[in-house]
Design a protein around this motif. Structure first.
Motif, PDB file in Angstrom:
ATOM      1  N   ARG A 105      72.689  22.213-132.638  1.00 28.56           N
ATOM      2  CA  ARG A 105      74.019  21.465-133.071  1.00 28.56           C
ATOM      3  C   ARG A 105      75.024  21.881-133.431  1.00 28.56           C
ATOM      4  O   ARG A 105      74.957  23.021-133.926  1.00 28.56           O
ATOM      5  N   GLY A 106      76.260  21.555-133.000  1.00 29.93           N
ATOM      6  CA  GLY A 106      77.245  22.046-133.464  1.00 29.93           C
ATOM      7  C   GLY A 106      78.270  21.093-133.212  1.00 29.93           C
ATOM      8  O   GLY A 106      78.560  20.057-132.875  1.00 29.93           O
ATOM      9  N   PRO A 107      79.729  21.642-133.762  1.00 30.92           N
ATOM     10  CA  PRO A 107      80.948  20.597-133.348  1.00 30.92           C
ATOM     11  C   PRO A 107      81.354  20.649-131.924  1.00 30.92           C
ATOM     12  O   PRO A 107      81.169  21.473-131.074  1.00 30.92           O
ATOM     13  N   VAL A 108      81.841  19.255-131.439  1.00 34.10           N
ATOM     14  CA  VAL A 108      82.051  19.141-130.126  1.00 34.10           C
ATOM     15  C   VAL A 108      83.465  18.385-130.110  1.00 34.10           C
ATOM     16  O   VAL A 108      83.674  17.457-130.845  1.00 34.10           O
ATOM     17  N   PRO A 109      84.258  19.085-129.398  1.00 30.56           N
ATOM     18  CA  PRO A 109      85.702  18.614-129.523  1.00 30.56           C
ATOM     19  C   PRO A 109      85.911  17.030-129.119  1.00 30.56           C
ATOM     20  O   PRO A 109      84.831  16.648-128.254  1.00 30.56           O
ATOM     21  N   GLU A 110      86.805  16.226-129.534  1.00 31.31           N
ATOM     22  CA  GLU A 110      86.755  14.847-129.285  1.00 31.31           C
ATOM     23  C   GLU A 110      87.390  14.821-127.923  1.00 31.31           C
ATOM     24  O   GLU A 110      88.369  15.423-127.449  1.00 31.31           O
TER      25      GLU A 110
END
Length: 168
Positions: free
Chosen positions: A19-24
């Motif tokens: 899991r990690g950040p995903v751009p909007e």
């Protein structure tokens, strides 16, 4: 993958479940452009796929020893972003190529050759390759884990390079 040409995408099973950040919104990752995942001054690790996570874990551990590691995530192999690789290694003067593929005939050999051919006289030590054991890929998950590089191997390689010349 938005490219009018045929594109092969090889996934690292080490990334499944991460899991990690995903751009909007809608975004793309450019093909042929490497990412500098961590900027540093002492040593460059060139890698891709699931090995980026291991390089990052090793860099965190080495930070405690006062060694700063830059991480280049290739993201694509063809086209290859040679400029980013060479700029990073020219800055740090030391390189490790980390690959979950085979040492012989793998991408680690190509990366090491690229660095040596272009920066040989600037390097403070040899280009070190860390890659999978030269065995047929096993099916058993524990054997797969034993076959591919781990964080301790990366830390050991950095320390070997440090012995050849003081870091930083």
């Amino acid at each position: 993958i938005r490219d009018p040409n045929p594109v092969l995408c090889f996934e690292s099973h080490h990334l499944y479940g991460q899991r990690g950040p995903v751009p909007e919104g809608d975004y793309t990752v450019p093909i042929g452009v490497a990412a500098v995942r961590r900027e540093a001054k002492d040593l460059t690790i060139v890698t891709c796929g699931g090995m980026v996570l291991k390089a990052d874990a090793a860099a965190e551990a080495l930070k405690e020893k006062g060694i700063e590691v830059e991480i280049i995530d290739l993201r694509s192999l063809a086209p290859l972003d040679k400029d980013t690789i060479l700029q990073s290694v020219a800055k740090t003067k030391r390189a490790i190529v980390l690959d979950e593929g085979p040492m012989i005939g793998g991408i680690s050999a190509e990366m090491a050759a690229l660095i040596q051919e272009n920066l040989f006289s600037d390097l403070k030590g040899p280009v070190v390759r860390i890659a999978a054991q030269p065995i047929p890929p096993p099916h058993s998950p524990p054997l797969v884990d034993a076959m591919i590089p781990d964080v301790d191997q990366v830390i050991d390689a950095v320390m070997r390079l440090a012995e050849g010349g003081k870091l930083p």
